[in-house]
Write a protein that holds these residues in place. Structure first.
Motif, short mmCIF file in Angstrom:
data_model
loop_
_atom_site.label_atom_id
_atom_site.label_comp_id
_atom_site.label_asym_id
_atom_site.label_seq_id
_atom_site.Cartn_x
_atom_site.Cartn_y
_atom_site.Cartn_z
N THR A 58 32.54 52.42 48.41
CA THR A 58 33.57 51.08 46.68
C THR A 58 34.74 50.41 47.40
N SER A 59 35.64 51.56 48.41
CA SER A 59 36.42 50.59 48.22
C SER A 59 36.49 48.67 49.16
N GLU A 60 35.25 49.26 50.32
CA GLU A 60 34.59 48.15 51.19
C GLU A 60 34.37 46.62 50.19
N VAL A 61 33.79 47.25 49.26
CA VAL A 61 32.46 46.22 48.71
C VAL A 61 33.81 46.28 47.58
N THR A 62 34.89 46.40 47.19
CA THR A 62 36.57 46.35 46.45
C THR A 62 37.13 44.44 47.71
N SER A 63 37.49 45.35 48.63
CA SER A 63 38.22 44.24 49.55
C SER A 63 37.66 42.78 49.62
N SER A 64 36.25 42.92 50.10
CA SER A 64 35.64 41.93 51.14
C SER A 64 34.08 41.21 49.77
N LYS A 65 33.85 42.08 49.07
CA LYS A 65 32.04 41.48 48.05
C LYS A 65 32.53 41.70 46.71
N THR A 66 33.62 40.66 46.31
CA THR A 66 33.68 40.94 45.13
C THR A 66 32.85 40.95 43.77
N GLU A 67 31.97 39.91 44.08
CA GLU A 67 30.69 39.78 43.16
C GLU A 67 30.14 41.00 43.09
N GLU A 68 29.88 41.29 44.18
CA GLU A 68 28.90 42.97 44.14
C GLU A 68 29.44 43.95 43.02
N VAL A 69 31.00 43.63 43.01
CA VAL A 69 31.73 44.65 42.08
C VAL A 69 30.22 45.07 41.15
N SER A 71 27.69 44.15 40.45
CA SER A 71 26.66 44.38 40.41
C SER A 71 26.48 45.93 40.35
N SER A 72 27.32 46.76 41.12
CA SER A 72 27.17 48.62 41.43
C SER A 72 27.38 48.50 40.80
N GLY A 73 27.81 48.62 39.68
CA GLY A 73 27.96 49.34 38.19
C GLY A 73 26.30 49.45 37.47
N THR A 83 21.54 49.37 23.91
CA THR A 83 21.89 48.45 25.49
C THR A 83 21.74 49.72 25.64
N LEU A 84 21.00 49.72 26.85
CA LEU A 84 20.71 50.85 27.25
C LEU A 84 21.06 50.76 28.86
N ASP A 85 21.27 51.72 29.91
CA ASP A 85 21.43 52.12 31.19
C ASP A 85 20.32 51.66 31.72
N ALA A 86 19.75 50.77 32.54
CA ALA A 86 18.81 50.76 33.39
C ALA A 86 18.87 52.10 34.64
#
Ligand SMILES: [Zn+2]
Length: 275
Positions: A58-69, A71-73, A83-86
């Motif tokens: 998670t930290s890695e994504v946070t530091s280097s790939k902000t846009e993916e944070v 979509s990772s939720g 509204t449903l969680d797919a």
């Protein structure tokens, strides 16, 4: 005398210059070491190795790939006003070979919620697993908005109710328990004991000729439900074709299972092989 003094002064100056140079070199060396240590520590933090040992990915994504944070939720989907969680996944496999643990019947009670009367047509069994509730109510409400009278007939059933149903089926087929089990699951091997599935409108083949069935075939996967027992998969599931019995597995899973043409037994195996 004068020369000796001058020579001594010069010697002192030379010594001072020498020690001064040594001091400066040492200071420079310390500065370089501090810089290197600092760089290493910072780099480690970038790799997500945090002091409290939290998830490094998670930290890695946070530091280097902000846009993916973002979509990772959870992937939220809107179905009408719901509204449903797919991403929500519920792949508990229950069948004759995979019975529920003995404690399940009592443990699951805390997770059951009452289905509102507007969504069901049976007052004898009225509960479903709380995790399935948002999906099943959204599905039934939207079907009703489409003019289709979809209703929950039989959701959660206790071991005691399942045992009673099984015994009645055994009596119906002249005492042949194995034959009875292809139609009514033994207690502890029925998905109804989990609260993760439901029979709709009526538990009979008539369901297959209704608009409710047509609607389910077209839309159920959008709410995370799959037809659990098809004729083609009877050899694998051990259960006859039940057009009325739909199992909640999660939206992404349901769509993938249908796209791949896999029943739950096959899908669980398919995922195991991938991991
Ligand atoms: Zn059923």
């Amino acid at each position: 005398m004068q020369d000796r003094r001058t020579a001594r002064r010069k010697a002192i100056i030379r010594r001072r210059i020498f020690f001064g140079g040594c001091f400066l070199s040492l200071a420079l060396l310390v500065a370089v070491i501090v810089f290197i240590v600092n760089a290493v520590v910072t780099n480690n933090n970038d790799d997500g190795v945090s002091s409290n040992g939290e998830n490094s990915a998670t930290s890695e994504v946070t530091s280097s790939k902000t846009e993916e944070v973002v979509s990772s939720g959870p992937t939220m989907v809107t179905m009408g006003e719901y509204t449903l969680d797919a991403d929500f996944s519920m792949l508990l496999l229950v069948n004759a070979q995979n019975p529920l643990p003995d404690t399940y019947d009592s443990d699951v009670r805390a997770d059951l919620v009452e289905i509102d009367k507007i969504y069901r047509n049976n007052d004898n069994v009225t509960q479903i697993h709380k995790d399935v509730y948002p999906y099943i109510t959204a599905m039934v409400a939207n079907a009703q908005k489409d003019g289709v009278d979809l209703k929950v007939w039989s959701p959660f059933r206790s071991y005691a109710i399942q045992k009673d149903l099984f015994n009645k089926q055994v009596a119906r087929v002249g005492g042949d328990e194995a034959k009875a089990a292809t139609v009514v699951a033994r207690p502890g091997t029925s998905e109804h004991n989990t609260g993760l599935c439901a029979d709709f409108n009526m538990a009979s083949d008539t369901f297959e000729t209704t608009k409710m069935y047509e609607w389910m075939v077209e839309n159920a996967e959008d709410y995370g439900f799959v037809m659990r027992y098809s004729a083609e998969k009877q050899a694998i599931t051990g259960v006859i074709h039940e057009s009325w019995h739909w199992r909640f597995v999660g939206i992404k899973n349901a769509k993938q299972m249908n796209a791949l043409g896999l029943c739950l037994e096959e899908y669980v195996e398919h995922l195991d092989k991938q991991n």
